[in-house]
Write an enzyme that holds these catalytic residues in place. Structure first.
Site, PDB file in Angstrom:
ATOM      1  N   GLY A  13      26.821  12.091  21.927  1.00 59.81           N
ATOM      2  CA  GLY A  13      27.385  12.458  20.628  1.00 59.81           C
ATOM      3  C   GLY A  13      26.297  12.874  19.645  1.00 59.81           C
ATOM      4  O   GLY A  13      25.117  12.582  19.858  1.00 59.81           O
ATOM      5  N   GLN A  14      26.706  13.546  18.569  1.00 59.06           N
ATOM      6  CA  GLN A  14      25.690  14.068  17.641  1.00 59.06           C
ATOM      7  C   GLN A  14      24.961  12.943  16.891  1.00 59.06           C
ATOM      8  O   GLN A  14      23.751  13.041  16.658  1.00 59.06           O
ATOM      9  CB  GLN A  14      26.263  15.119  16.696  1.00 59.06           C
ATOM     10  CG  GLN A  14      27.494  14.722  15.923  1.00 59.06           C
ATOM     11  CD  GLN A  14      27.939  15.799  14.936  1.00 59.06           C
ATOM     12  OE1 GLN A  14      27.240  16.783  14.707  1.00 59.06           O
ATOM     13  NE2 GLN A  14      29.103  15.614  14.331  1.00 59.06           N
ATOM     14  N   TYR A 128      43.996   9.991  14.048  1.00 60.88           N
ATOM     15  CA  TYR A 128      42.556   9.704  14.121  1.00 60.88           C
ATOM     16  C   TYR A 128      42.186   8.632  13.096  1.00 60.88           C
ATOM     17  O   TYR A 128      41.562   7.614  13.439  1.00 60.88           O
ATOM     18  CB  TYR A 128      41.756  10.991  13.875  1.00 60.88           C
ATOM     19  CG  TYR A 128      40.288  10.769  13.612  1.00 60.88           C
ATOM     20  CD1 TYR A 128      39.417  10.397  14.631  1.00 60.88           C
ATOM     21  CD2 TYR A 128      39.757  10.924  12.321  1.00 60.88           C
ATOM     22  CE1 TYR A 128      38.058  10.183  14.376  1.00 60.88           C
ATOM     23  CE2 TYR A 128      38.409  10.717  12.060  1.00 60.88           C
ATOM     24  CZ  TYR A 128      37.567  10.348  13.092  1.00 60.88           C
ATOM     25  OH  TYR A 128      36.234  10.136  12.835  1.00 60.88           O
ATOM     26  N   LYS A 132      40.838   4.768  13.772  1.00 59.16           N
ATOM     27  CA  LYS A 132      39.557   4.266  13.265  1.00 59.16           C
ATOM     28  C   LYS A 132      39.786   3.029  12.380  1.00 59.16           C
ATOM     29  O   LYS A 132      39.004   2.077  12.418  1.00 59.16           O
ATOM     30  CB  LYS A 132      38.825   5.363  12.464  1.00 59.16           C
ATOM     31  CG  LYS A 132      38.413   6.578  13.279  1.00 59.16           C
ATOM     32  CD  LYS A 132      37.345   6.306  14.313  1.00 59.16           C
ATOM     33  CE  LYS A 132      36.006   5.979  13.716  1.00 59.16           C
ATOM     34  NZ  LYS A 132      34.969   5.856  14.795  1.00 59.16           N
TER      35      LYS A 132
HETATM   36  N1  LIG Z   1      32.130  14.173  13.173  1.00 60.97           N
HETATM   37  C1  LIG Z   1      32.484  13.881  11.916  1.00 60.97           C
HETATM   38  O1  LIG Z   1      32.659  14.769  11.063  1.00 60.97           O
HETATM   39  C2  LIG Z   1      32.681  12.446  11.515  1.00 60.97           C
HETATM   40  C3  LIG Z   1      33.106  12.169  10.212  1.00 60.97           C
HETATM   41  C4  LIG Z   1      33.269  10.839   9.833  1.00 60.97           C
HETATM   42  C5  LIG Z   1      33.008   9.827  10.741  1.00 60.97           C
HETATM   43  N2  LIG Z   1      32.624  10.133  12.000  1.00 60.97           N
HETATM   44  C6  LIG Z   1      32.357   9.043  12.943  1.00 60.97           C
HETATM   45  O2  LIG Z   1      30.986   9.068  13.266  1.00 60.97           O
HETATM   46  C7  LIG Z   1      30.799   8.570  14.591  1.00 60.97           C
HETATM   47  C8  LIG Z   1      29.929   9.518  15.380  1.00 60.97           C
HETATM   48  O3  LIG Z   1      30.619  10.769  15.458  1.00 60.97           O
HETATM   49  P1  LIG Z   1      30.009  12.028  16.223  1.00 60.97           P
HETATM   50  O4  LIG Z   1      30.408  13.229  15.449  1.00 60.97           O
HETATM   51  O5  LIG Z   1      28.583  11.789  16.529  1.00 60.97           O
HETATM   52  O6  LIG Z   1      30.861  11.986  17.560  1.00 60.97           O
HETATM   53  P2  LIG Z   1      30.804  12.994  18.789  1.00 60.97           P
HETATM   54  O7  LIG Z   1      29.700  13.950  18.646  1.00 60.97           O
HETATM   55  O8  LIG Z   1      32.205  13.498  18.997  1.00 60.97           O
HETATM   56  O9  LIG Z   1      30.418  12.012  19.983  1.00 60.97           O
HETATM   57  C9  LIG Z   1      31.294  11.047  20.459  1.00 60.97           C
HETATM   58  C10 LIG Z   1      30.725  10.536  21.758  1.00 60.97           C
HETATM   59  O10 LIG Z   1      31.611   9.561  22.319  1.00 60.97           O
HETATM   60  C11 LIG Z   1      31.473   9.649  23.706  1.00 60.97           C
HETATM   61  N3  LIG Z   1      32.559   9.041  24.444  1.00 60.97           N
HETATM   62  C12 LIG Z   1      33.803   9.517  24.654  1.00 60.97           C
HETATM   63  N4  LIG Z   1      34.500   8.665  25.413  1.00 60.97           N
HETATM   64  C13 LIG Z   1      33.680   7.616  25.689  1.00 60.97           C
HETATM   65  C14 LIG Z   1      33.817   6.415  26.416  1.00 60.97           C
HETATM   66  N5  LIG Z   1      34.964   6.071  27.022  1.00 60.97           N
HETATM   67  N6  LIG Z   1      32.762   5.579  26.499  1.00 60.97           N
HETATM   68  C15 LIG Z   1      31.590   5.899  25.904  1.00 60.97           C
HETATM   69  N7  LIG Z   1      31.403   7.019  25.197  1.00 60.97           N
HETATM   70  C16 LIG Z   1      32.442   7.862  25.089  1.00 60.97           C
HETATM   71  C17 LIG Z   1      31.431  11.128  23.967  1.00 60.97           C
HETATM   72  O11 LIG Z   1      30.863  11.338  25.223  1.00 60.97           O
HETATM   73  P3  LIG Z   1      31.192  12.637  26.103  1.00 60.97           P
HETATM   74  O12 LIG Z   1      30.288  13.682  25.539  1.00 60.97           O
HETATM   75  O13 LIG Z   1      30.826  12.175  27.470  1.00 60.97           O
HETATM   76  O14 LIG Z   1      32.660  12.924  25.931  1.00 60.97           O
HETATM   77  C18 LIG Z   1      30.530  11.600  22.844  1.00 60.97           C
HETATM   78  O15 LIG Z   1      29.197  11.575  23.257  1.00 60.97           O
HETATM   79  C19 LIG Z   1      32.195   8.337  15.161  1.00 60.97           C
HETATM   80  O16 LIG Z   1      32.529   7.000  15.040  1.00 60.97           O
HETATM   81  C20 LIG Z   1      33.083   9.165  14.265  1.00 60.97           C
HETATM   82  O17 LIG Z   1      34.407   8.655  14.219  1.00 60.97           O
HETATM   83  C21 LIG Z   1      32.433  11.413  12.415  1.00 60.97           C
END
Ligand SMILES: NC(=O)c1ccc[n+]([C@@H]2O[C@H](COP(=O)([O-])OP(=O)(O)OC[C@H]3O[C@@H](n4cnc5c(N)ncnc54)[C@H](OP(=O)(O)O)[C@@H]3O)[C@@H](O)[C@H]2O)c1
Length: 300
Positions: A13-14, A128, A132
């Site tokens: 993830g990012q 979503y 959360k």
């Molecule tokens: N993105 C936003 O704008 C945003 C905004 C507010 C809050 N957040 C929160 O910030 C946090 C980080 O978000 P992000 O944007 O970095 O997320 P992301 O890039 O979508 O990464 C999520 C990761 O979760 C992994 N994953 C999926 N299923 C899994 C499983 N069963 N076991 C272990 N890992 C698994 C995915 O792996 P794969 O690549 O293998 O699928 C991916 O690497 C999250 O909690 C999100 O809810 C994000």
């Protein structure tokens, strides 16, 4: 360097990649693990991983983040955003391991007109946000030594996010229509990763053991998606990258499966008061992120 790692779940993830770039936090090496050895829905795998690594703290960066797809995939969203984190939190709690979890501004309904505080009532508009919110509640119940960070509009110079999407679309199209009636705060993964590291330093090294709880942690300032896009292309133009014409539209003109809060600016005062942490102004971070991305593409 202490050998016990800070274990990050969700390696690809990012946010996890930004944590990996830090390499260390609170004097501990950062170890990022993804599936299958760190499947958040596989209790046996997690147990084995915790036993093998004996981490000083666990950071959950895994999540189901496809906000629109979640509307038709409720079980999958809840499995990843609520049941998995709850299970991981319980395992950590049983072993006395501090647990850091990341949540979202989308737990709020957006009816406020001043920045949301941690104590404000939540009312998610979509699946979503609800998943959360359920994850947050389960963690609070099962693991006293937790830090939950609610962030918003997370982006990086790589991967799939608003910044990289804008730059791709900007190179493909002459004009883009961007929603201008949703307000929030863009947050660079790098800044959030640094905040997590600083919080871990406080609780693990400085013994700030009364600091457990929920915190808002976003880039400073606020804007709209249109304002975010305009700043992206203002910076892009300065380095000769393509810049489309931007048109401001309303949410009603850009219907999506999931409703988004019209206002989801988060008040970061508790983070500043408790930990002395303040994330940079979002425009400054965006400029640094884009400069780094440009330097990478020029050397690639
Ligand atoms: N993105 C936003 O704008 C945003 C905004 C507010 C809050 N957040 C929160 O910030 C946090 C980080 O978000 P992000 O944007 O970095 O997320 P992301 O890039 O979508 O990464 C999520 C990761 O979760 C992994 N994953 C999926 N299923 C899994 C499983 N069963 N076991 C272990 N890992 C698994 C995915 O792996 P794969 O690549 O293998 O699928 C991916 O690497 C999250 O909690 C999100 O809810 C994000």
């Amino acid at each position: 360097m202490v050998e016990q790692p800070i274990l990050v779940i969700g390696a690809e993830g990012q946010l996890a990649r930004a944590l990996a770039r830090l390499q260390t936090a609170a004097g501990h090496p950062i170890a990022c693990r993804g599936r299958p050895e760190a499947d958040i829905n596989d209790a046996d795998a997690l147990r084995a991983l915790l036993a093998a690594t004996a981490p000083a703290a666990v950071v959950n960066a895994a999540a189901y983040t496809a906000v629109d797809a979640a509307e038709t995939s409720e079980p999958a969203a809840h499995a990843l955003n609520a049941h998995g984190p709850a299970q991981l939190a319980r395992l950590c709690s049983a072993r006395g391991i501090p647990f850091v979890h990341v949540s979202t501004d989308y737990v709020f309904d957006g009816s406020a007109r001043t920045p949301y505080r941690e104590t404000d009532a939540i009312a998610p508009l979509g699946v979503y946000g609800a998943s959360k919110a359920a994850g947050e509640a389960a963690i609070r119940e099962s693991c006293p030594h937790h830090l939950i960070l609610r962030t918003s509009w997370l982006y990086d110079g790589e991967g799939r996010n608003f910044l990289t999407t804008m730059l791709r679309l900007g190179a493909e199209r002459e004009a883009l229509s961007i929603v201008a009636d949703q307000r929030g705060a863009p947050t660079w993964t790098e800044d959030l990763a640094a905040a997590i590291a600083a919080m871990l330093e406080n609780v693990l090294t400085d013994g700030a053991t009364d600091a457990w709880g929920t915190y808002h942690a976003t880039g400073s300032g606020e804007t709209t998606w249109h304002g975010f896009a305009a700043e992206i292309f203002r910076i892009a133009a300065a380095s000769g990258q393509p810049t489309p014409k931007l048109t401001a539209i309303t949410t009603a003109e850009y219907p999506t499966p999931a409703a988004r809060p019209a206002y989801s600016v988060l008040d970061n005062a508790k983070l500043a008061q408790t930990f002395g942490i303040r994330l940079p102004e979002w425009q400054d971070s965006l400029a640094r992120c884009m400069a780094r991305r440009l330097a990478k593409t020029q050397t690639a």
